[in-house]
Scaffold this motif. Structure first.
Motif, PDB file in Angstrom:
ATOM      1  N   TYR A   1      35.322  36.497  48.535  1.00 10.16           N
ATOM      2  CA  TYR A   1      35.604  35.056  48.624  1.00 10.16           C
ATOM      3  C   TYR A   1      34.375  34.324  49.164  1.00 10.16           C
ATOM      4  CZ  TYR A   1      40.239  36.786  47.784  1.00 10.16           C
ATOM      5  OH  TYR A   1      41.307  37.414  47.203  1.00 10.16           O
TER       6      TYR A   1
ATOM      7  N   PHE B   1      41.449  31.368  44.264  1.00 10.89           N
ATOM      8  CA  PHE B   1      42.147  30.348  45.065  1.00 10.89           C
ATOM      9  C   PHE B   1      41.266  29.118  45.315  1.00 10.89           C
ATOM     10  CE2 PHE B   1      44.066  34.414  46.750  1.00 10.89           C
ATOM     11  CZ  PHE B   1      45.277  34.279  46.103  1.00 10.89           C
TER      12      PHE B   1
ATOM     13  N   ARG C   1      50.901  28.978  49.403  1.00  9.51           N
ATOM     14  CA  ARG C   1      50.410  29.085  48.029  1.00  9.51           C
ATOM     15  C   ARG C   1      51.612  29.274  47.118  1.00  9.51           C
ATOM     16  NH1 ARG C   1      47.698  35.225  47.946  1.00  9.51           N
ATOM     17  NH2 ARG C   1      49.543  36.281  48.728  1.00  9.51           N
TER      18      ARG C   1
ATOM     19  N   ASN D   1      47.207  34.031  40.023  1.00 12.54           N
ATOM     20  CA  ASN D   1      47.247  35.194  40.901  1.00 12.54           C
ATOM     21  C   ASN D   1      48.696  35.553  41.177  1.00 12.54           C
ATOM     22  OD1 ASN D   1      45.578  37.020  42.791  1.00 12.54           O
ATOM     23  ND2 ASN D   1      47.203  36.265  44.118  1.00 12.54           N
ATOM     24  N   GLU D   2      49.077  36.745  40.752  1.00  7.36           N
ATOM     25  CA  GLU D   2      50.407  37.294  41.054  1.00  7.36           C
ATOM     26  C   GLU D   2      51.554  36.334  40.706  1.00  7.36           C
ATOM     27  OE1 GLU D   2      50.283  38.808  45.097  1.00  7.36           O
ATOM     28  OE2 GLU D   2      49.437  40.667  44.359  1.00  7.36           O
TER      29      GLU D   2
ATOM     30  N   ASP E   1      48.323  45.196  41.912  1.00  4.67           N
ATOM     31  CA  ASP E   1      47.831  45.139  43.286  1.00  4.67           C
ATOM     32  C   ASP E   1      48.575  46.202  44.078  1.00  4.67           C
ATOM     33  OD1 ASP E   1      46.294  43.075  42.408  1.00  4.67           O
ATOM     34  OD2 ASP E   1      47.632  41.502  43.131  1.00  4.67           O
TER      35      ASP E   1
ATOM     36  N   TYR F   1      49.459  48.322  47.273  1.00  4.47           N
ATOM     37  CA  TYR F   1      49.482  48.364  48.744  1.00  4.47           C
ATOM     38  C   TYR F   1      50.489  49.418  49.196  1.00  4.47           C
ATOM     39  CZ  TYR F   1      46.767  44.089  48.534  1.00  4.47           C
ATOM     40  OH  TYR F   1      45.777  43.177  48.287  1.00  4.47           O
TER      41      TYR F   1
ATOM     42  N   GLU G   1      46.119  35.273  56.507  1.00  3.06           N
ATOM     43  CA  GLU G   1      45.840  36.699  56.335  1.00  3.06           C
ATOM     44  C   GLU G   1      44.759  37.222  57.281  1.00  3.06           C
ATOM     45  OE1 GLU G   1      47.596  37.653  51.963  1.00  3.06           O
ATOM     46  OE2 GLU G   1      45.414  37.531  52.133  1.00  3.06           O
TER      47      GLU G   1
ATOM     48  N   TRP H   1      45.126  40.847  57.420  1.00  2.00           N
ATOM     49  CA  TRP H   1      45.113  41.648  56.192  1.00  2.00           C
ATOM     50  C   TRP H   1      43.698  42.180  56.041  1.00  2.00           C
ATOM     51  CZ3 TRP H   1      49.896  41.861  53.675  1.00  2.00           C
ATOM     52  CH2 TRP H   1      49.953  42.916  52.761  1.00  2.00           C
TER      53      TRP H   1
HETATM   54  C1  GAL Z   1      48.231  40.052  47.283  1.00  2.00           C
HETATM   55  C2  GAL Z   1      47.478  38.804  46.900  1.00  2.00           C
HETATM   56  C3  GAL Z   1      46.216  38.628  47.708  1.00  2.00           C
HETATM   57  C4  GAL Z   1      46.487  38.868  49.149  1.00  2.00           C
HETATM   58  C5  GAL Z   1      47.059  40.246  49.330  1.00  2.00           C
HETATM   59  C6  GAL Z   1      47.368  40.590  50.772  1.00  2.00           C
HETATM   60  O1  GAL Z   1      49.591  39.896  47.055  1.00  2.00           O
HETATM   61  O2  GAL Z   1      47.144  38.793  45.545  1.00  2.00           O
HETATM   62  O3  GAL Z   1      45.741  37.318  47.516  1.00  2.00           O
HETATM   63  O4  GAL Z   1      47.356  37.894  49.601  1.00  2.00           O
HETATM   64  O5  GAL Z   1      48.253  40.372  48.607  1.00  2.00           O
HETATM   65  O6  GAL Z   1      48.458  39.862  51.260  1.00  2.00           O
END
Ligand code: GAL
Length: 702
Positions: A17, A46, A112, A150-151, A274, A276, A365, A368
């Motif tokens: 970013y 974003f 968002r 995005n998502e 994505d 996680y 975040e 994160w």
């Molecule tokens: C995803 C999203 C990212 C970031 C990540 C961690 O869902 O695309 O932008 O938010 O999770 O929360």
């Protein structure tokens, strides 16, 4: 479609970013990425206000400089269209673009994804920013592709703005043509819900008993949300195709109320996910008996693979995850990030980007975590990612275009998923049984796919598999049953659970003995049925000829009756007033067989069926593996040894993934080359905690 991005290397990278950091840091960041063997960055998803600080006035300076710098360092760029985050000026001036909750609360600027897909104004402004960006960057030498938005449907997957009600109405007019047909499909005669004018028809709205709308209306609502999201994405995809034809188009998911298969088939070059895996440590799965935790992500990745056999992981977890007030995840232990990276690759990823380069120092975040910490000094996550970078620079090319090998598929479909979110008489069972099967299979080193049955599914798609497990398809169309009949007649095996086949696509119950359209295939009928809960004591079943084999008959019991000479009782109920009646049957149908299991599956039940069918792991005769180690094999996409685009197939690779912290003991019965170390493994071998082995597979002719 086969996703050959580059012939000669696996693209590994990171989400970056530039707008969140001082420009003086960019060069150093990109230089260090290259040192870690990263080759691609995603940016801009974003950054709408950077590109269009006020309506109609566009500025590209910041991203021009960032992308030029990335290019100077030899990095490729994936650009996100920034439509997941409309600027403040936009929502203030055009509040009709905002999303509204079921209860009627307008979702405002401040997080968002607060927009709706239906607003013509929003579609117009999204088209314009996409067009401006595409025109500006279509020839930029670093840009290889685009991520739309995005998502889709993350954060919220329901939409009740005025524009959505109107769009739903048009969608229904298109689908049903007349109010009579709509009234019939929604069973509107029940409780006097009959509509006499289109202006009376809405998305579901609050009713006296909270969130208990007409079930048929709600099922159509989900279909509409999905179609609407796809038509929103199409606006951008069409612009990118027209203006930037040499760059790929993808989007990242995977979220509810969206047919990602259709979206990908119609709009994208491939799907992105994505990943996680640490979510598995903070969800209810923790409460499950013997949970798979991060290994359960392999099931999610299997669903992604059903959309695109080869996909991109656009965001791979690279540290502890957390927003300020939720999703507070533990830090991955040393080795886990690398394990998860290979988990993604084992399941079909052909490109992978970590989320994110450095942890944000502000915003929702701040916890994160990226690869780099706030202090920006080398840390263990940077070292671990660099190790992966080095390894993939040596072996990554070998995987490209190859396909996950599986003879078994766990079958799902969108209709039942969406209907089952509301209908508790089958919905919760689907997830439970699918997971039980996945556990039983993966712990026995039987690789499995997820297969979505869709209107476009053909017999050839099913022929890939020796066995299909379709746990609780309450809704079953006649065409689906016929397709499954053809598959079984040719020699396939289908396994159903309770509640199969009793509803049509509108969600009405068939006036036929259950399992409705699947009755012929199964050679049985359901004599009666009951939930097993509350004051109903738990029930059991016993496998034939084995009185010691009593297992729970979980949650719902279909009491079966044999209707065909070819059907055989495999187990009977062992308790309650239906003790002795058939609980599990197998019907020989043509060259194959169809099983009906009258309850909800659990791991033990799945294990018994696996044993009765004599399914054997590809590890058989090659190596002995403990349950804690996952086996995944990537090889040629087609049976003829070619990849799906007709080129000669990629060499086969077996991945061994140890999800436990303690070392695993393996035994190799044949000498096998490990690709990262170059060593030949034979006899007893220890695989370190969270360790990974990449093996040259015996099918590999190289
Ligand atoms: C995803 C999203 C990212 C970031 C990540 C961690 O869902 O695309 O932008 O938010 O999770 O929360």
């Amino acid at each position: 479609m086969a996703m050959r991005l580059e012939e000669d290397r696996f693209l590994l990278g990171v989400c970056y970013y530039p707008e969140q950091w001082n420009e003086t840091m960019w060069d150093d960041d990109f230089r260090r990425m290259r040192e870690m063997n990263f080759s691609v960055v995603r940016m801009a998803e974003f950054a709408w206000s950077i590109f269009e600080p006020e309506e109609g006035s566009f500025r590209f300076g910041l991203f021009d400089r960032a992308m030029d710098a990335a290019h100077r360092h030899g990095l490729k760029v994936i650009l996100g269209t920034p439509t997941a985050t409309p600027p403040a000026w936009l929502t203030a001036k055009y509040p009709e673009v905002l999303n509204v909750t079921f209860e009627g609360v307008v979702l405002q600027h401040g997080l968002r994804r607060h927009y709706n897909y239906s607003s013509p104004k929003y579609r117009e402004l999204c088209s314009r920013i996409t067009r401006e960006m595409a025109l500006h960057y279509k020839d930029h030498p670093a840009v290889i592709g685009w991520q739309i938005d995005n998502e889709f449907n993350c954060e919220i997957s329901e939409f009740y703005s005025e524009a959505d009600h109107l769009a739903f109405r048009s969608w229904l007019q298109e689908k049903y043509g007349s109010l009579d047909r709509l009234n019939e499909a929604w069973g509107a005669v029940f409780w006097n819900q009959t509509y006499s004018g289109w202006e009376q028809v809405h998305l579901t709205r609050p009713t006296p008993s909270p969130r208990q709308p007409n079930p048929h209306q709600l099922l159509d609502e989900k279909r509409f949300i999905s179609d609407n999201a796809i038509s929103f994405a199409k606006v951008q995809a069409d612009i990118l195709r027209e203006l930037a034809p040499k760059q790929f188009v993808t989007t990242n998911g995977l979220f509810g109320h969206l047919d990602s298969h259709r979206m990908t088939d119609e709009l994208l070059d491939f799907f992105s996910y994505d990943s996680y895996p640490q979510f598995s440590t903070i969800t209810e799965r923790e409460q499950e008996e013997s949970p798979l935790l991060d290994r359960s992500w392999s099931l999610n990745l299997s669903a992604v693979r059903s959309i695109s056999p080869n996909f991109c992981v656009m965001e791979q977890q690279s540290g502890p995850g957390g927003w300020v007030n939720r999703m507070d995840m533990p830090s991955p232990k040393p080795g886990q990030m690398r394990l998860w990276t290979y988990q993604s690759i084992a399941h079909g990823a052909d490109m992978l980007l970590y989320f994110r380069w450095r942890t944000a120092v502000f915003g929702n975040e701040i916890y994160w975590h990226g690869i780099n910490d706030y202090h920006n000094r080398p840390n263990r996550r940077v070292r671990e990612a660099a190790q992966v970078g080095e390894e993939l620079s040596r072996v990554g090319k070998r995987f490209l275009g190859s396909r996950f090998q599986a003879e078994i598929a766990i079958v799902r479909d969108y209709e039942n998923e969406w209907d089952g979110e509301y209908d508790v008489w089958h919905g919760p069972f689907g997830w439970e049984s699918g997971t039980a099967w996945f556990k039983a299979l993966t712990r026995r080193h039987l690789p499995s796919d997820v297969l979505y049955l869709r209107e476009t599914t053909r017999l050839d798609d099913l022929r890939r598999y020796r066995m299909l497990v379709y746990p609780h398809p309450a809704i079953m169309r006649r065409e689906t049953a016929e397709l499954l009949e053809q598959y079984v007649a040719e020699g396939g095996v289908v396994i159903f659970g309770c509640r199969t086949g009793y509803k049509d696509e509108r969600g009405h119950c068939y006036m036929e003995p259950f399992p409705g359209k699947a009755a012929k295939l199964c050679g049985i009928s359901v004599e009666e049925f009951t939930m097993v809960k509350g004051t109903r004591a738990p029930t059991f079943l016993t496998w034939n000829g084995d009185p010691g084999s009593r297992i729970p008959a979980l949650r719902f019991n279909d009491v079966l009756a044999v209707e065909s000479d070819t059907a055989e009782v495999m187990a009977v109920y062992a308790s309650d007033y239906y003790a002795g009646k058939p609980a599990v049957t197998r019907n020989r149908f043509g060259a194959g067989e169809a099983w009906y299991y009258g309850a909800v599956f659990h791991e033990q039940a799945a294990a018994r069926i696996i044993e009765l069918l004599g399914l054997r792991s590809p590890a058989n005769g090659w190596m002995k593996l403990p349950e804690s180690v996952e086996l995944a094999i990537r090889g040629s996409a087609e049976a003829n040894g070619n990849d799906s685009d007709g080129r000669p197939g990629a060499p086969a690779t077996a991945f061994l993934l140890n999800y436990e912290e303690k070392p695993a003991k393996l035994t190799f019965l044949r000498p096998t080359e490990e690709l990262l170390s170059g060593q030949v493994l034979q006899g007893e071998v220890e695989l370190e905690g969270f360790g990974v082995l990449l093996l040259r597979s015996p099918e590999d002719g190289e």
